[in-house]
Design an enzyme around this catalytic site. Sequence first.
Site, PDB file in Angstrom:
ATOM      1  N   ARG A  75       2.413  -6.503   8.651  1.00  0.00           N
ATOM      2  CA  ARG A  75       1.630  -5.370   9.144  1.00  0.00           C
ATOM      3  C   ARG A  75       2.162  -4.866  10.485  1.00  0.00           C
ATOM      4  O   ARG A  75       2.160  -3.666  10.745  1.00  0.00           O
ATOM      5  CB  ARG A  75       0.155  -5.765   9.239  1.00  0.00           C
ATOM      6  CG  ARG A  75      -0.520  -5.763   7.866  1.00  0.00           C
ATOM      7  CD  ARG A  75      -1.915  -6.332   7.906  1.00  0.00           C
ATOM      8  NE  ARG A  75      -2.695  -5.915   6.741  1.00  0.00           N
ATOM      9  CZ  ARG A  75      -3.914  -6.353   6.466  1.00  0.00           C
ATOM     10  NH1 ARG A  75      -4.503  -7.231   7.283  1.00  0.00           N
ATOM     11  NH2 ARG A  75      -4.553  -5.921   5.406  1.00  0.00           N
TER      12      ARG A  75
ATOM     13  N   TYR B 261     -12.511  -1.878  -3.531  1.00  0.00           N
ATOM     14  CA  TYR B 261     -12.993  -2.025  -2.152  1.00  0.00           C
ATOM     15  C   TYR B 261     -14.511  -1.902  -2.065  1.00  0.00           C
ATOM     16  O   TYR B 261     -15.037  -1.546  -1.004  1.00  0.00           O
ATOM     17  CB  TYR B 261     -12.314  -0.991  -1.249  1.00  0.00           C
ATOM     18  CG  TYR B 261     -10.924  -1.400  -0.790  1.00  0.00           C
ATOM     19  CD1 TYR B 261     -10.727  -2.533  -0.001  1.00  0.00           C
ATOM     20  CD2 TYR B 261      -9.810  -0.638  -1.130  1.00  0.00           C
ATOM     21  CE1 TYR B 261      -9.454  -2.902   0.432  1.00  0.00           C
ATOM     22  CE2 TYR B 261      -8.532  -1.001  -0.690  1.00  0.00           C
ATOM     23  CZ  TYR B 261      -8.369  -2.136   0.091  1.00  0.00           C
ATOM     24  OH  TYR B 261      -7.113  -2.499   0.537  1.00  0.00           O
TER      25      TYR B 261
ATOM     26  N   ASN C 119      -1.871   0.095   7.000  1.00  0.00           N
ATOM     27  CA  ASN C 119      -1.383  -1.213   7.466  1.00  0.00           C
ATOM     28  C   ASN C 119      -0.486  -1.927   6.450  1.00  0.00           C
ATOM     29  O   ASN C 119      -0.378  -3.145   6.444  1.00  0.00           O
ATOM     30  CB  ASN C 119      -2.561  -2.087   7.899  1.00  0.00           C
ATOM     31  CG  ASN C 119      -3.569  -2.287   6.789  1.00  0.00           C
ATOM     32  OD1 ASN C 119      -3.373  -1.798   5.672  1.00  0.00           O
ATOM     33  ND2 ASN C 119      -4.646  -2.994   7.070  1.00  0.00           N
TER      34      ASN C 119
ATOM     35  N   THR D  70      -5.547  -7.029  10.698  1.00  0.00           N
ATOM     36  CA  THR D  70      -5.782  -5.772   9.979  1.00  0.00           C
ATOM     37  C   THR D  70      -5.138  -4.568  10.667  1.00  0.00           C
ATOM     38  O   THR D  70      -4.530  -3.719  10.007  1.00  0.00           O
ATOM     39  CB  THR D  70      -7.305  -5.536   9.857  1.00  0.00           C
ATOM     40  OG1 THR D  70      -7.884  -6.656   9.202  1.00  0.00           O
ATOM     41  CG2 THR D  70      -7.594  -4.266   9.066  1.00  0.00           C
TER      42      THR D  70
ATOM     43  N   ARG E  85      -2.364 -14.566   4.538  1.00  0.00           N
ATOM     44  CA  ARG E  85      -3.150 -13.829   5.543  1.00  0.00           C
ATOM     45  C   ARG E  85      -2.514 -13.993   6.932  1.00  0.00           C
ATOM     46  O   ARG E  85      -2.416 -13.029   7.682  1.00  0.00           O
ATOM     47  CB  ARG E  85      -4.612 -14.321   5.561  1.00  0.00           C
ATOM     48  CG  ARG E  85      -5.425 -13.934   4.340  1.00  0.00           C
ATOM     49  CD  ARG E  85      -5.750 -12.465   4.279  1.00  0.00           C
ATOM     50  NE  ARG E  85      -6.620 -12.027   5.352  1.00  0.00           N
ATOM     51  CZ  ARG E  85      -7.314 -10.874   5.335  1.00  0.00           C
ATOM     52  NH1 ARG E  85      -7.251 -10.060   4.276  1.00  0.00           N
ATOM     53  NH2 ARG E  85      -8.055 -10.521   6.331  1.00  0.00           N
TER      54      ARG E  85
ATOM     55  N   PHE F  34     -15.365   3.648   7.477  1.00  0.00           N
ATOM     56  CA  PHE F  34     -13.971   3.942   7.131  1.00  0.00           C
ATOM     57  C   PHE F  34     -13.727   4.033   5.631  1.00  0.00           C
ATOM     58  O   PHE F  34     -12.595   4.261   5.191  1.00  0.00           O
ATOM     59  CB  PHE F  34     -13.031   2.896   7.755  1.00  0.00           C
ATOM     60  CG  PHE F  34     -13.276   1.474   7.302  1.00  0.00           C
ATOM     61  CD1 PHE F  34     -12.790   1.006   6.092  1.00  0.00           C
ATOM     62  CD2 PHE F  34     -13.990   0.581   8.119  1.00  0.00           C
ATOM     63  CE1 PHE F  34     -13.005  -0.303   5.679  1.00  0.00           C
ATOM     64  CE2 PHE F  34     -14.206  -0.730   7.720  1.00  0.00           C
ATOM     65  CZ  PHE F  34     -13.708  -1.173   6.489  1.00  0.00           C
TER      66      PHE F  34
ATOM     67  N   GLU G 202      -9.404 -10.475  -7.714  1.00  0.00           N
ATOM     68  CA  GLU G 202      -8.445  -9.375  -7.538  1.00  0.00           C
ATOM     69  C   GLU G 202      -7.252  -9.523  -8.493  1.00  0.00           C
ATOM     70  O   GLU G 202      -6.690  -8.521  -8.951  1.00  0.00           O
ATOM     71  CB  GLU G 202      -7.981  -9.329  -6.074  1.00  0.00           C
ATOM     72  CG  GLU G 202      -9.127  -8.943  -5.139  1.00  0.00           C
ATOM     73  CD  GLU G 202      -8.776  -9.045  -3.652  1.00  0.00           C
ATOM     74  OE1 GLU G 202      -7.638  -9.458  -3.317  1.00  0.00           O
ATOM     75  OE2 GLU G 202      -9.641  -8.701  -2.837  1.00  0.00           O
TER      76      GLU G 202
ATOM     77  N   LYS H  31       0.836  -1.208   0.000  1.00  0.00           N
ATOM     78  CA  LYS H  31       0.000   0.000   0.000  1.00  0.00           C
ATOM     79  C   LYS H  31       0.876   1.265   0.000  1.00  0.00           C
ATOM     80  O   LYS H  31       2.082   1.206   0.290  1.00  0.00           O
ATOM     81  CB  LYS H  31      -0.927  -0.028   1.218  1.00  0.00           C
ATOM     82  CG  LYS H  31      -1.970  -1.158   1.162  1.00  0.00           C
ATOM     83  CD  LYS H  31      -2.930  -1.072   2.342  1.00  0.00           C
ATOM     84  CE  LYS H  31      -4.010  -2.142   2.258  1.00  0.00           C
ATOM     85  NZ  LYS H  31      -4.995  -2.020   3.373  1.00  0.00           N
TER      86      LYS H  31
ATOM     87  N   HIS I 226      -2.259  -5.185   1.535  1.00  0.00           N
ATOM     88  CA  HIS I 226      -3.535  -5.890   1.363  1.00  0.00           C
ATOM     89  C   HIS I 226      -3.215  -7.315   0.948  1.00  0.00           C
ATOM     90  O   HIS I 226      -2.250  -7.538   0.208  1.00  0.00           O
ATOM     91  CB  HIS I 226      -4.355  -5.224   0.242  1.00  0.00           C
ATOM     92  CG  HIS I 226      -5.480  -6.088  -0.264  1.00  0.00           C
ATOM     93  ND1 HIS I 226      -6.741  -6.053   0.297  1.00  0.00           N
ATOM     94  CD2 HIS I 226      -5.519  -7.036  -1.244  1.00  0.00           C
ATOM     95  CE1 HIS I 226      -7.510  -6.943  -0.336  1.00  0.00           C
ATOM     96  NE2 HIS I 226      -6.793  -7.542  -1.269  1.00  0.00           N
TER      97      HIS I 226
HETATM   98  N1  UDP Z   1      -9.694  -0.274   7.336  1.00  0.00           N
HETATM   99  C1  UDP Z   1      -9.811   0.955   7.988  1.00  0.00           C
HETATM  100  N2  UDP Z   1     -10.502   1.004   9.177  1.00  0.00           N
HETATM  101  C2  UDP Z   1     -11.081  -0.088   9.736  1.00  0.00           C
HETATM  102  C3  UDP Z   1     -10.970  -1.330   9.080  1.00  0.00           C
HETATM  103  C4  UDP Z   1     -10.263  -1.393   7.884  1.00  0.00           C
HETATM  104  O1  UDP Z   1      -9.313   1.963   7.502  1.00  0.00           O
HETATM  105  O2  UDP Z   1     -11.695   0.029  10.817  1.00  0.00           O
HETATM  106  C5  UDP Z   1      -8.960  -0.353   6.053  1.00  0.00           C
HETATM  107  C6  UDP Z   1      -7.610  -1.078   6.176  1.00  0.00           C
HETATM  108  O3  UDP Z   1      -6.667  -0.444   5.323  1.00  0.00           O
HETATM  109  C7  UDP Z   1      -7.971  -2.474   5.717  1.00  0.00           C
HETATM  110  C8  UDP Z   1      -8.987  -2.188   4.617  1.00  0.00           C
HETATM  111  O4  UDP Z   1      -9.733  -1.077   5.109  1.00  0.00           O
HETATM  112  O5  UDP Z   1      -6.845  -3.191   5.248  1.00  0.00           O
HETATM  113  C9  UDP Z   1      -9.930  -3.321   4.300  1.00  0.00           C
HETATM  114  O6  UDP Z   1     -10.538  -3.749   5.509  1.00  0.00           O
HETATM  115  P1  UDP Z   1     -10.770  -5.276   5.853  1.00  0.00           P
HETATM  116  O7  UDP Z   1     -11.688  -5.358   7.003  1.00  0.00           O
HETATM  117  O8  UDP Z   1     -11.138  -6.004   4.598  1.00  0.00           O
HETATM  118  O9  UDP Z   1      -9.321  -5.743   6.368  1.00  0.00           O
HETATM  119  P2  UDP Z   1      -8.206  -6.658   5.668  1.00  0.00           P
HETATM  120  O10 UDP Z   1      -8.910  -7.710   4.868  1.00  0.00           O
HETATM  121  O11 UDP Z   1      -7.364  -5.741   4.817  1.00  0.00           O
HETATM  122  O12 UDP Z   1      -7.435  -7.228   6.819  1.00  0.00           O
HETATM  123 MG    MG Z   2     -10.441  -7.620   3.498  1.00  0.00          MG
END
Ligand code: UDP
Ligand code: MG
Length: 174
Positions: free
Chosen positions: A140, A87, A150, A129, A123, A95, A164, A47, A153
Amino acid sequence: MRRAGRPAGPAPARPQRGLWPWPRRSEAASLLAVERMAIEQTLLIIKPDAVARGAVGQIIGRLEAEGFALRQLRLVRLGRDEAERFYAVHRDRPFFAGLIQFMTSGPAIPMLLEREDAVAHLRRFIGVTDSARAGAGTIRGDFGTDVQRNAVHASDCPENAGREAVFFFGAQAG
Ligand code: UDP
Ligand code: MG
């Protein structure tokens, strides 16, 4: 706990009979698990925060050391429309606006990675996250800042990995 009367060390050899040597239950289970694991591809994006802090080389180095093979890689500057499409599943989340702002704030590096059990393994390897809560030693945890910034992705299931991959690499995916 060891039973009294038997010395420490390996168990005595069993006598030859029937189907012996036959894998013990735990060995058989792990052999089956290995057979079930397939070579997969998954999508990772470095990112804009991690690109800006110059962590690209370290992140790719860690991925390679973990056995991920690099199959495709681009450097992109996501437009608003692209980020919103990528997204889309989060469109109604509070968010979302901040996430789109962040993801379009600078260059990002999507890549296709391949290894056994790639989706689930990646993952686990990147950590949770929220970078503030991700363990030390995870990508992360070591390169991100908070729940938004973070560092990376990673696709969350094989179906999304395929979707994707096509999003960034079109016909070159797979
Ligand atoms: N994100 C954020 N605030 C939150 C949760 C997620 O800004 O409370 C952002 C963060 O960059 C995250 C992305 O949105 O990686 C996608 O969220 P997701 O819940 O899908 O998390 P991920 O799959 O990336 O762990
Ligand atoms: Mg996700």
